[in-house]
Design a protein around this motif. Structure first.
Motif, PDB file in Angstrom:
ATOM      1  N   ILE A 171      27.710  55.390 -10.045  1.00 16.85           N
ATOM      2  CA  ILE A 171      27.225  54.055 -10.432  1.00 16.85           C
ATOM      3  C   ILE A 171      26.568  54.105 -11.810  1.00 16.85           C
ATOM      4  O   ILE A 171      26.703  53.178 -12.608  1.00 16.85           O
ATOM      5  CB  ILE A 171      26.233  53.522  -9.373  1.00 16.85           C
ATOM      6  N   LYS A 172      25.881  55.183 -12.101  1.00 15.08           N
ATOM      7  CA  LYS A 172      25.186  55.329 -13.377  1.00 15.08           C
ATOM      8  C   LYS A 172      26.165  55.242 -14.550  1.00 15.08           C
ATOM      9  O   LYS A 172      25.830  54.764 -15.640  1.00 15.08           O
ATOM     10  CB  LYS A 172      24.456  56.673 -13.422  1.00 15.08           C
TER      11      LYS A 172
ATOM     12  N   GLU B 210      18.174  52.731  -6.761  1.00 13.10           N
ATOM     13  CA  GLU B 210      17.949  52.356  -8.157  1.00 13.10           C
ATOM     14  C   GLU B 210      17.260  53.473  -8.936  1.00 13.10           C
ATOM     15  O   GLU B 210      17.593  53.739 -10.094  1.00 13.10           O
ATOM     16  CB  GLU B 210      17.105  51.080  -8.223  1.00 13.10           C
TER      17      GLU B 210
ATOM     18  N   LYS C 281      26.828  47.570 -11.397  1.00 13.99           N
ATOM     19  CA  LYS C 281      25.796  48.481 -10.885  1.00 13.99           C
ATOM     20  C   LYS C 281      25.044  47.836  -9.728  1.00 13.99           C
ATOM     21  O   LYS C 281      24.825  48.445  -8.681  1.00 13.99           O
ATOM     22  CB  LYS C 281      24.822  48.855 -12.011  1.00 13.99           C
ATOM     23  N   ASP C 282      24.655  46.588  -9.934  1.00  7.87           N
ATOM     24  CA  ASP C 282      23.880  45.883  -8.912  1.00  7.87           C
ATOM     25  C   ASP C 282      24.680  45.704  -7.628  1.00  7.87           C
ATOM     26  O   ASP C 282      24.175  45.912  -6.522  1.00  7.87           O
ATOM     27  CB  ASP C 282      23.451  44.516  -9.454  1.00  7.87           C
TER      28      ASP C 282
ATOM     29  N   VAL D  18      19.830  55.946  -9.780  1.00  6.63           N
ATOM     30  CA  VAL D  18      20.780  55.456 -10.777  1.00  6.63           C
ATOM     31  C   VAL D  18      20.156  55.391 -12.162  1.00  6.63           C
ATOM     32  O   VAL D  18      20.707  55.897 -13.139  1.00  6.63           O
ATOM     33  CB  VAL D  18      21.327  54.065 -10.381  1.00  6.63           C
TER      34      VAL D  18
END
Length: 618
Positions: free
Chosen positions: A399-400, A427, A408-409, A430
């Motif tokens: 995701i990063k 989060e 990403k969200d 990430v």
């Protein structure tokens, strides 16, 4: 315009011409001459070849063609440049090659020997294909093999399938009888020299033959498959003067002829392409016995609007899919992945589930991120705490790498629900910082989560109705905060000095300073810093930080262009109003001195130019 000189006598080889054509982004090229806006999958604008008020000029990015429904003009990027710049074909190729940085060897003499060798190769390959086809029609064993694979005669003919006899020199003798020399036949890669003497042997023996045909209907090479379980299962032509495995795709000739190019599905081999075609899917292609290459990806991008990868689901297929995904992403393509049941290839699946079942797989296709999530899930038992931690950390790294904050969200939320691990914990993995909160919440909500004391200092948002240009400036600033890539893209279109609103301009300057230190902005820290600056309008600040933008990542360029266009249009219109006011002031004077007259003429010329420019931004 740079003079290209007389290059009519320059010979540009076919490979260079194809390279120039394949490298052209027709939308970018046409945009240098015609303002375009996206409508659906195409781009439209006012035709440069005839006068019109309603846009009828259409550019297709996927088909790489333009067409005007008003005057009928149409063609590819080369044709467009020929017409716009009044150039001959070789001049247009040279013009585009210079623009694309593609070197051209300017040989004043055409290399006739090279051309003759290529043409001879094409002729020999065609003769070989006819020889193999005739063999197939007279060999019951080979015909029965294809019948068992449900390949009908119509498809056999369309793909030009054949059969190489089970002896050492039948093709060699056939081609020699046709008048071709040993050296000419050897250059096609169809025969090889025997060790110890000067004899030759056929490289393809006792195999179903798959002619590889380019988009100009020329046979450039062959693939061959055994009828039994002997090895190697598949054998492919070596690279020759007319054939390069890494630059061609099997089935592309038929896709080019019959497909509407809405979809293109990449499969592993010849039989997969044929099986799909046999069942009415005419948009399948395959690489030629090697791993997918960048050149093949560019070809796929040229011929398909939506790209699907459908490899086998075994370990080799998974690895090949992973590598293919990286190549597509590098080329700016977001492919979808069709997951077949374990042990099945497209042919097996269609036999079992039918074409309707296969069509459903398109609707269930995975994004490249979903595919990576799926692969990682196979490695871990999510019922075990240790495996769940490893899985989540691995996905957090994936995701990063995403550029879009929206993506990403979405994936943080999705993984949180699947693992029952809090979004806040994911989060942190990430973003690598405790105070980075995704954009989906309102700014006040985020701020309250991190620092309750500051929440009370934020002025309540008052209902405001900003003008179109102020709204555009606010949206651009919000996009700058949103993602560094968007910030850099906006900077290419408009400078901070062109921003009219004081708050937007100051935030823009602060954003610039922050991005020099970090790739991801801390919005809370940014808000605190901008609040400390004097003369800030709190209503506008809050409208910026709390504003929600709903858009698809793939449409971001068009959105930015539209916002910038709004600002430019307003500035032009504002300048026009001031000129009209000045003209009216001059006209009010009963007596005009010489300076007033010259100024009056100058203003009239300027307003005429402004009117022309305003039309391009409407």
């Amino acid at each position: 315009m740079k003079l290209l000189g007389d290059i009519m006598s320059i010979y540009i080889n076919d490979e260079t011409i194809e390279k120039v054509r394949d490298s052209c982004d027709i939308v970018n090229i046409v945009s240098d001459y015609v303002p375009l806006r996206k409508t659906g999958s195409n781009y439209v604008g006012l035709c440069p070849f005839h006068n019109e008020k309603t846009p009828s000029f259409t550019v297709s990015e996927t088909k790489r063609l333009y067409h005007c429904f008003g005057c009928g003009e149409g063609g590819d990027a080369v044709t467009f440049i020929m017409k716009m710049e009044n150039l001959s074909f070789p001049e247009a190729i040279k013009f585009l090659a210079d623009k694309l940085g593609i070197p051209i060897e300017e040989n004043k003499k055409i290399n006739n020997k090279y051309i003759d060798e290529k043409n001879k190769c094409y002729k020999i390959n065609r003769e070989a294909a006819l020889f193999f086809l005739n063999n197939l029609n007279n060999n019951e064993t080979a015909l029965q093999y294809l019948k068992r694979r449900n390949i009908n005669k119509k498809v056999i003919k369309q793909f030009g399938l054949g059969y190489s006899l089970n002896n050492w020199d039948s093709l060699y003798n056939y081609l020699r009888e046709k008048g071709y020399t040993q050296e000419e036949i050897e250059k096609t890669g169809l025969i090889g020299k025997k060790k110890g003497d000067n004899g030759y042997y056929d490289k393809f023996r006792n195999r179903i033959m798959f002619p590889i045909i380019d988009t100009k209907s020329r046979v450039v090479g062959f693939g061959g498959r055994v009828l039994d379980n002997s090895m190697p299962k598949y054998l492919n032509s070596q690279d020759t003067i007319v054939f390069s495995k890494g630059n061609q795709l099997y089935g592309l000739n038929l896709l080019n002829k019959y497909s509407n190019r809405k979809r293109i599905v990449l499969v592993e081999g010849y039989m997969d392409v044929i099986s799909l075609y046999n069942n009415g899917i005419n948009y399948g292609v395959a690489s030629l016995g090697t791993a997918l290459t960048e050149s093949q990806v560019k070809l796929i991008k040229r011929y398909g609007e939506s790209i699907y990868i459908c490899y086998d689901s075994d370990l080799a297929g998974i690895n090949a899919t992973t590598k293919a995904i990286q190549l597509f992403l590098k080329e700016g393509i977001d492919p979808k992945i069709i997951m077949l049941p374990s042990g099945k290839d497209p042919d097996d699946f269609i036999k079992e589930k039918g074409i309707e079942g296969f069509e459903k797989l398109f609707n269930e296709a995975l994004t490249h991120i979903d595919f990576k999530v799926y692969i990682n899930k196979q490695k871990y038992d999510l019922n075990k705490a240790e495996d769940k931690i490893k899985f989540t950390r691995g996905i957090a790294q994936i995701i990063k790498e995403l550029k879009s904050p929206i993506e990403k969200d979405v994936y943080i939320d999705k993984i949180s629900k699947e693992t029952n691990i809090s979004k806040e914990a994911i989060e942190k993995e990430v973003f690598g910082k405790i105070d980075k909160v995704p954009y989906s919440n309102t700014y006040k909500d985020k701020y309250a989560q991190k620092n309750k004391n500051i929440k009370d200092n934020i002025s309540p948002v008052k209902p405001i109705l900003p003008s179109a240009y102020l709204t555009a400036e606010i949206d651009l600033i919000k996009l700058m905060i949103y993602d560094k890539d968007y910030f850099e893209l906006i900077n290419q279109k408009i400078s901070l000095e062109e921003i009219e609103n004081y708050e937007c301009r100051e935030i823009g300057q602060l954003i610039t300073e922050e991005y020099e230190k970090e790739d991801i902005l801390n919005e809370i820290s940014l808000y605190k810093k901008i609040r400390e600056k004097p003369n800030m309008d709190i209503d506008i600040l809050n409208s910026i930080f709390e504003r929600k933008l709903n858009f698809l990542p793939e449409s971001i360029r068009q959105i930015i262009d539209d916002l910038v266009n709004t600002i430019v249009y307003w500035k032009l219109e504002n300048r026009r109003k001031k000129i009209i006011e000045e003209i009216q002031e001059i006209e009010k004077k009963k007596e005009k001195n010489e300076g007033d007259v010259e100024r009056f003429k100058s203003l009239c010329i300027e307003i005429t130019e402004l009117d022309k420019e305003l039309k391009t931004h409407q």
